[in-house]
Design a protein around this motif. Structure first.
Motif: not given
Length: 447
Positions: A402-407
């Motif tokens: 899973v990849k999370y685009k924090y900003s």
């Protein structure tokens, strides 16, 4: 210049091999554990997998830091002539397997850097010795004549680390094609340390000594005691091409030249240890020479140098954006093992190896992306080639992440792979097994 500095070793002393063929490690970042189909993908990971594709990134400076944790179990089993099953097992984990990629993209050009464990088998610790010890006593006619028996051994520690530092430049040729060139410096180190206790027929050997008029007195026992180190340094040339006709399709290609690694082997105590423990030069040298006939042990005994090159590699990959949210991936690596230089006979009997993989990215929303993939690895090895210190088994790899685009500047990723090796048995009757669970994390920051 020596790359094996204290800092680098601190980072890489837990490297382990689970993907690749003949010393190579394919898993150069955390994303590989989500879907191994990386060759056709455009991203910061392209600093290793697809350098020519880096020119299609947005302008900026990218830094990606990765770590992998490997939970692994390696084992070998030998059934002796009495029907007794002897198991030798290593479950030493590798908590820290880091790598770093840095990319500077500006206009039609990109500069890139990658550092990680490019090859090697990592570290293992087999309690009680290795399976070749008892097998050798039953396969050597001379050792059988003097009734040699394996009593047991200490923990056998093995290490194999290839530190790779790579840098290069990528250039856009036109609106669809780009290319890249780079060099990789490889610093390789292999270690093998441990001992094994043996007995033999003292009366028979003493009678043989008397018959030959040799003024020695055997002890009826002997100790295999080794502390061997092999080191080498090499350079790899790498070229890449990338075809990007539109925003949906991308094709990446990479070729790596054969890396010449001429290993310098240092081992000084084994022959002396046999002579002292067995009671003299005559029986000590017999045991030493017979041990040297084992392919698992011979490479660690030889004083001097011997090539064990990394083979040339060709890689091809495709990514296709099937919908706004779904990207399909496929790639393959081919290892030219049969053409690789090898002075010690490690590659005798090998075929060329390959990997094929598929993957999928699914973007749930602007923040979250799910990933999954599968890879099959055919190492080129077979029952003729396996040794206790070098058994690269074919494998199936099941991956997710899973990849999370924090900003807008920071991406975070968590990944997991289960690698199931295909159990196999050598021509010497030793059964080899492996199983690895790997966890990856990464952070990518755009300046």
């Amino acid at each position: 210049m020596k790359l094996r500095t204290a800092a680098i070793l601190t980072l890489l002393t837990s490297a382990t091999s689970f993907a690749g063929s003949i010393d190579y490690l394919s898993q150069q970042d955390a994303e590989y554990l989500a879907h191994p189909s990386m060759v056709g993908k455009i991203g910061v990971s392209g600093a290793y997998y697809n350098p020519a594709g880096l020119v299609w990134l947005e302008d900026g400076l990218y830094v990606q830091i990765n770590n992998q944790t490997h939970l692994k179990t390696y084992s070998m089993n030998y059934t002796d002539s009495k029907g007794e099953n002897l198991d030798f097992k290593s479950d030493k984990a590798s908590p820290l397997v880091p790598s770093i990629q840095i990319v500077k993209k500006l206009a039609d050009r990109a500069y890139f850097f990658n550092m990680g464990a490019i090859g090697g088998g990592g570290s293992v610790a087999y309690s009680g010795g290795i399976a070749s010890f008892p097998q050798l006593t039953e396969s050597s006619p001379l050792l059988e004549i003097i009734d040699t028996k394996f009593l047991g051994g200490s923990t056998i520690d093995g290490q194999s680390y290839y530190v790779g530092i790579q840098g290069g430049i990528a250039q856009k040729f036109n609106e669809t094609w780009s290319g890249a060139v780079s060099l990789r410096l490889v610093d390789a180190e292999k270690k093998f340390k441990g001992s094994g206790d043996f007995t033999y027929n003292k009366k028979l050997v003493d009678a043989l000594l008397a018959f030959k008029g040799i003024n020695e007195k055997s002890t009826g026992k002997a100790k295999y005691d080794i502390d061997s180190e092999r080191t080498a340094f090499g350079v790899t040339g790498i070229i890449g091409l990338n075809y990007h006709p539109n925003e949906k399709l991308n094709v990446g290609m990479r070729y790596e030249t054969e890396t010449k690694l001429d290993f310098d082997t240092k081992e000084s105590k084994l022959r002396k240890g046999f002579r002292e423990s067995a009671g003299g030069n005559f029986i000590g040298d017999i045991l030493y020479d017979e041990m040297g006939k084992s392919t698992a042990i011979r490479q660690w005994m030889v004083e001097g140098s011997g090539r064990r090159n990394l083979p040339a590699v060709a890689a091809l990959g495709v990514s296709y954006k099937a919908t706004d949210k779904t990207t399909l991936l496929a790639s393959g690596n081919y290892y030219f093992i049969k053409e690789a230089g090898d002075d010690v006979g490690n590659f005798d009997g090998y075929n060329n190896g390959y990997e094929v993989s598929v993957g999928l990215d699914y973007q749930l929303n602007e923040k979250w992306t799910l990933m999954t993939g599968y890879q099959y690895t055919n190492t080129g090895a077979n029952e003729q080639t396996y040794t206790d210190t070098d058994y690269v088994l074919d494998a199936d790899m099941y991956s997710s992440g899973v990849k999370y685009k924090y900003s807008s500047q920071l991406d975070l990723m968590g990944t997991y792979s289960h690698i199931q090796y295909r159990t196999d048995k050598s021509v010497k009757g030793i059964e080899y097994k492996k199983c690895v669970d790997a966890i990856g994390v990464s952070a990518t920051y755009k300046f």
